[in-house]
Write a protein that holds these residues in place. Structure first.
Motif, short mmCIF file in Angstrom:
data_model
loop_
_atom_site.label_atom_id
_atom_site.label_comp_id
_atom_site.label_asym_id
_atom_site.label_seq_id
_atom_site.Cartn_x
_atom_site.Cartn_y
_atom_site.Cartn_z
N HIS A 28 0.85 -1.19 0.00
CA HIS A 28 0.00 0.00 0.00
C HIS A 28 0.88 1.23 0.00
O HIS A 28 2.05 1.19 0.29
CB HIS A 28 -0.91 0.00 1.24
CG HIS A 28 -1.99 -1.01 1.14
ND1 HIS A 28 -3.30 -0.67 1.03
CD2 HIS A 28 -1.96 -2.35 1.11
CE1 HIS A 28 -4.03 -1.77 0.96
NE2 HIS A 28 -3.22 -2.79 1.01
N GLY A 29 0.28 2.34 -0.29
CA GLY A 29 1.02 3.58 -0.32
C GLY A 29 1.72 3.73 -1.65
O GLY A 29 1.63 2.89 -2.53
N SER A 30 2.39 4.83 -1.80
CA SER A 30 3.08 5.08 -3.05
C SER A 30 4.39 5.77 -2.74
O SER A 30 4.74 6.01 -1.60
CB SER A 30 2.21 5.93 -3.97
OG SER A 30 1.93 7.16 -3.34
N GLY A 31 5.08 6.09 -3.77
CA GLY A 31 6.31 6.83 -3.60
C GLY A 31 7.54 5.99 -3.84
O GLY A 31 7.53 4.76 -3.71
N GLU A 32 8.57 6.70 -4.18
CA GLU A 32 9.85 6.05 -4.50
C GLU A 32 10.42 5.31 -3.29
O GLU A 32 10.96 4.21 -3.43
CB GLU A 32 10.84 7.10 -5.00
CG GLU A 32 12.13 6.52 -5.50
CD GLU A 32 11.98 5.59 -6.69
OE1 GLU A 32 12.82 4.68 -6.82
OE2 GLU A 32 11.04 5.76 -7.48
N GLU A 33 10.33 5.89 -2.11
CA GLU A 33 10.87 5.25 -0.90
C GLU A 33 10.21 3.89 -0.66
O GLU A 33 10.88 2.91 -0.37
CB GLU A 33 10.69 6.15 0.32
CG GLU A 33 11.21 5.55 1.60
CD GLU A 33 12.73 5.41 1.66
OE1 GLU A 33 13.20 4.67 2.54
OE2 GLU A 33 13.43 6.03 0.85
N ALA A 34 8.90 3.84 -0.77
CA ALA A 34 8.19 2.57 -0.56
C ALA A 34 8.63 1.54 -1.59
O ALA A 34 8.82 0.36 -1.25
CB ALA A 34 6.68 2.78 -0.62
N ARG A 35 8.82 1.95 -2.84
CA ARG A 35 9.27 1.01 -3.88
C ARG A 35 10.68 0.50 -3.58
O ARG A 35 10.97 -0.68 -3.74
CB ARG A 35 9.22 1.68 -5.25
CG ARG A 35 7.80 1.76 -5.82
CD ARG A 35 7.80 2.24 -7.26
NE ARG A 35 8.13 3.66 -7.37
CZ ARG A 35 7.26 4.65 -7.17
NH1 ARG A 35 6.00 4.38 -6.86
NH2 ARG A 35 7.63 5.91 -7.28
N GLU A 36 11.53 1.39 -3.12
CA GLU A 36 12.90 0.98 -2.77
C GLU A 36 12.90 0.00 -1.61
O GLU A 36 13.63 -0.99 -1.62
CB GLU A 36 13.75 2.20 -2.43
CG GLU A 36 14.09 3.06 -3.62
CD GLU A 36 14.85 4.32 -3.25
OE1 GLU A 36 15.39 4.40 -2.12
OE2 GLU A 36 14.91 5.23 -4.09
N GLN A 37 12.09 0.28 -0.60
CA GLN A 37 12.01 -0.62 0.55
C GLN A 37 11.43 -1.97 0.16
O GLN A 37 11.86 -3.01 0.65
CB GLN A 37 11.21 0.03 1.69
CG GLN A 37 11.85 1.27 2.25
CD GLN A 37 13.23 1.03 2.82
OE1 GLN A 37 13.50 0.00 3.43
NE2 GLN A 37 14.13 1.97 2.62
#
Length: 82
Positions: free
Chosen positions: A2-11
């Motif tokens: 859930h959520g979005s953003g580059e940080e979430a994708r990296e994690q």
């Protein structure tokens, strides 16, 4: 996931660090802490990642499944992999 953003994708990518790779357990644990802080991973499931952190070849997903821990998290991962 859930959520979005580059940080979430990296994690999320760190959660999928290949088993057996040096320091991979710690990378997965750090990513798990990120999702725990966001309220997406339970404390109980985070503990599994912590235990597995020093064992680079141990699959925390397999442990979660075998211990019947983090069912909501496992469902979320299944959705993300589809």
């Amino acid at each position: 996931m859930h959520g979005s953003g580059e940080e979430a994708r990296e994690q999320f990518a760190l959660l999928n660090t290949p088993l057996g790779q040096k320091w991979s357990g710690r990378a997965r644990y750090a990513a798990a802490m990120y999702f725990n802080k966001r309220g997406e991973l339970s404390d109980e499931a985070l503990e599994i990642y912590r235990i597995c952190a020093r064992m680079d070849g141990e699959d925390p997903i397999a442990v979660l499944k075998s211990q019947h821990v983090g069912i909501a998290w496992l469902n979320r991962l299944n959705e993300a992999y589809q």
